[in-house]
Design an enzyme around this catalytic site. Structure first.
Site, short mmCIF file in Angstrom:
data_model
loop_
_atom_site.label_atom_id
_atom_site.label_comp_id
_atom_site.label_asym_id
_atom_site.label_seq_id
_atom_site.Cartn_x
_atom_site.Cartn_y
_atom_site.Cartn_z
N ALA A 223 -44.02 0.78 -15.01
CA ALA A 223 -42.99 -0.50 -15.02
C ALA A 223 -42.25 -0.18 -13.75
O ALA A 223 -42.15 0.79 -13.28
CB ALA A 223 -42.27 -0.49 -15.99
N GLY B 10 -46.01 2.42 -17.88
CA GLY B 10 -46.29 0.71 -18.19
C GLY B 10 -47.85 0.75 -17.97
O GLY B 10 -48.51 -0.01 -18.53
N GLU C 227 -49.65 2.38 -20.71
CA GLU C 227 -49.25 1.42 -22.02
C GLU C 227 -50.27 0.07 -21.96
O GLU C 227 -50.82 -0.40 -22.66
CB GLU C 227 -47.70 1.04 -21.91
CG GLU C 227 -47.13 2.29 -22.40
CD GLU C 227 -45.54 1.83 -22.32
OE1 GLU C 227 -44.87 1.74 -21.33
OE2 GLU C 227 -44.85 2.20 -23.47
N GLU D 84 -41.86 8.64 -18.87
CA GLU D 84 -40.53 7.96 -18.97
C GLU D 84 -39.24 8.87 -19.45
O GLU D 84 -38.18 8.54 -18.74
CB GLU D 84 -40.50 6.83 -20.16
CG GLU D 84 -41.17 5.50 -19.88
CD GLU D 84 -42.75 5.67 -20.07
OE1 GLU D 84 -43.44 6.61 -20.18
OE2 GLU D 84 -43.42 4.64 -20.19
N1 COA Z 1 -41.97 1.54 -9.73
C1 COA Z 1 -41.73 1.02 -8.73
N2 COA Z 1 -42.19 1.41 -7.65
C2 COA Z 1 -43.00 2.29 -7.64
C3 COA Z 1 -43.58 3.13 -8.98
C4 COA Z 1 -43.07 2.67 -9.89
N3 COA Z 1 -43.17 3.03 -11.37
N4 COA Z 1 -44.43 3.89 -8.88
C5 COA Z 1 -44.62 3.99 -7.37
N5 COA Z 1 -43.70 3.26 -6.71
C6 COA Z 1 -43.87 2.86 -5.40
C7 COA Z 1 -42.69 3.83 -4.52
O1 COA Z 1 -41.53 3.77 -4.83
C8 COA Z 1 -43.43 3.40 -3.18
O2 COA Z 1 -42.77 2.70 -2.62
P1 COA Z 1 -42.01 2.82 -1.22
O3 COA Z 1 -42.93 3.07 -0.38
O4 COA Z 1 -41.48 1.24 -0.83
O5 COA Z 1 -41.04 3.77 -1.48
C9 COA Z 1 -44.70 3.31 -3.38
O6 COA Z 1 -45.07 2.91 -4.69
C10 COA Z 1 -45.57 4.65 -3.29
O7 COA Z 1 -45.35 5.65 -4.13
P2 COA Z 1 -45.15 7.31 -3.68
O8 COA Z 1 -44.13 7.76 -4.83
O9 COA Z 1 -44.64 7.26 -2.25
O10 COA Z 1 -46.66 7.90 -3.98
P3 COA Z 1 -46.86 9.58 -4.26
O11 COA Z 1 -48.35 9.53 -4.03
O12 COA Z 1 -45.84 10.11 -3.40
O13 COA Z 1 -46.52 9.77 -5.69
C11 COA Z 1 -46.77 8.89 -8.02
C12 COA Z 1 -47.43 8.95 -6.70
C13 COA Z 1 -47.32 7.96 -9.11
C14 COA Z 1 -46.71 10.48 -8.59
C15 COA Z 1 -45.15 8.40 -7.82
O14 COA Z 1 -45.16 7.13 -7.23
C16 COA Z 1 -44.38 8.36 -9.11
O15 COA Z 1 -43.97 9.42 -9.76
N6 COA Z 1 -44.30 6.96 -9.81
C17 COA Z 1 -43.37 6.63 -10.98
C18 COA Z 1 -44.23 7.19 -12.05
C19 COA Z 1 -43.20 6.68 -13.23
O16 COA Z 1 -42.39 7.48 -13.71
N7 COA Z 1 -43.80 5.67 -14.17
C20 COA Z 1 -43.23 5.30 -15.21
C21 COA Z 1 -42.04 4.09 -14.99
S1 COA Z 1 -41.49 3.51 -16.54
#
Ligand code: COA
Length: 260
Positions: free
Chosen positions: A66, A112, A115, A135
């Site tokens: 999400a 999400g 999910e 989460e």
């Molecule tokens: N919500 C909003 N933005 C998200 C996102 C999320 N769940 N997951 C990734 N993004 C965005 C990042 O903020 C970044 O945006 P920006 O360039 O504008 O800052 C872009 O997507 C790329 O992500 P980034 O974190 O730089 O890539 P990465 O390869 O370093 O890491 C992940 C990949 C998936 C490990 C990392 O993005 C992450 O941990 N995301 C969140 C996962 C999460 O907690 N999901 C549950 C949400 S309830």
């Protein structure tokens, strides 16, 4: 219909729905959830479409969760509303869709994203996929059905461990847990989903919809799955598909299901 965050492509009677926010790793903001909800409803209403594949744009993520940027300042009431609205608009809708939905998990499926994949009727994953419900690292719990569907799919103990540790599992681990049905190289993922969809679309869509309802009934509180099966089984006998399927068998030919 025009969408900002998703692409809908149809070929013959199979639709491919792509979540298209690759620079945000296809994170589900409220507009994307609403668009997906509308697209699924429209595809279900289109009787030419007999199977739907959902995937993420790019080669890195199915959906990374999400959209955290959208909800990080929400209060209790807004949090509850976010969850309830998501369940209704998308996640329950997909699970209960009459048209089969295959999740093509082509990279990160987190929060999400997992999910959404779990709401699909079944899933395939690419070998680079990483799946998890992280989460609790954000101080929140899965709110789009993850606490329920993960436990149904992988068992209570594994779901507890995955959610408490927030660990990501590899595609192969997900396969061994029964969370995905098949793992393929990334470039072969859509083809593998299409191959399964091609088998599905040969069968009676009316019977398939009845089977989806009967299977889901067994996972619904207060509903007896066996009774639902008896009802759905009986209803089949009044359909044109049943007449065609059984007549084709007797006449030793392939059935051409009218889908009624
Ligand atoms: N919500 C909003 N933005 C998200 C996102 C999320 N769940 N997951 C990734 N993004 C965005 C990042 O903020 C970044 O945006 P920006 O360039 O504008 O800052 C872009 O997507 C790329 O992500 P980034 O974190 O730089 O890539 P990465 O390869 O370093 O890491 C992940 C990949 C998936 C490990 C990392 O993005 C992450 O941990 N995301 C969140 C996962 C999460 O907690 N999901 C549950 C949400 S309830």
């Amino acid at each position: 219909m025009e969408y900002n965050n998703i692409i809908v492509e149809t070929e013959e009677n199979i639709a491919v729905l792509t979540i298209n926010r690759p620079d945000q790793l296809n994170a589900l903001n409220s507009e994307t959830i609403a668009e997906l909800g509308s697209a699924f409803k429209a595809l279900e209403a289109d009787h030419h479409i007999k199977a739907i594949i959902i995937t993420g744009s790019g080669n890195k993520a199915f959906v990374a969760g999400a959209d955290i940027k959208e909800f990080y300042q929400f209060d209790i009431a807004q949090g509850k509303e976010l969850s309830a609205n998501g369940h209704q608009t998308l996640f329950d809708l997909v699970e209960n869709l009459n048209t089969p939905v295959i999740g093509a998990v082509n990279g990160f499926a987190l929060g999400g994203g997992l999910e959404l994949a779990m709401s699909c009727h079944f899933r395939l994953a690419s070998d680079n996929a990483k799946l998890g419900l992280p989460e609790v690292t954000l101080g929140v719990i899965p709110g789009y059905g993850g606490t329920q569907r993960l436990a149904h799919l992988v068992g209570k103990g594994r779901a507890m461990e995955m959610i408490m540790t927030a660990k990501m599992v590899s595609a192969d681990e997900a396969l061994s847990y029964g969370l995905v049905n098949q793992v393929t190289p990334q470039e072969e993922l859509l083809g593998a989903c299409q191959k399964i969809a091609l088998k599905i679309v040969k069968n009676s869509p009316v019977a398939i919809a009845g089977a989806i309802r009967a299977i889901n009934a067994g996972y619904t509180d207060g509903v007896n799955g066996f009774e639902a099966e008896i009802e759905e089984f009986g209803k089949c006998f009044g359909t044109e598909d049943f007449k065609e399927g059984t007549t084709a068998f007797i006449e030793k030919r392939k059935a051409e299901f009218p889908g009624k």
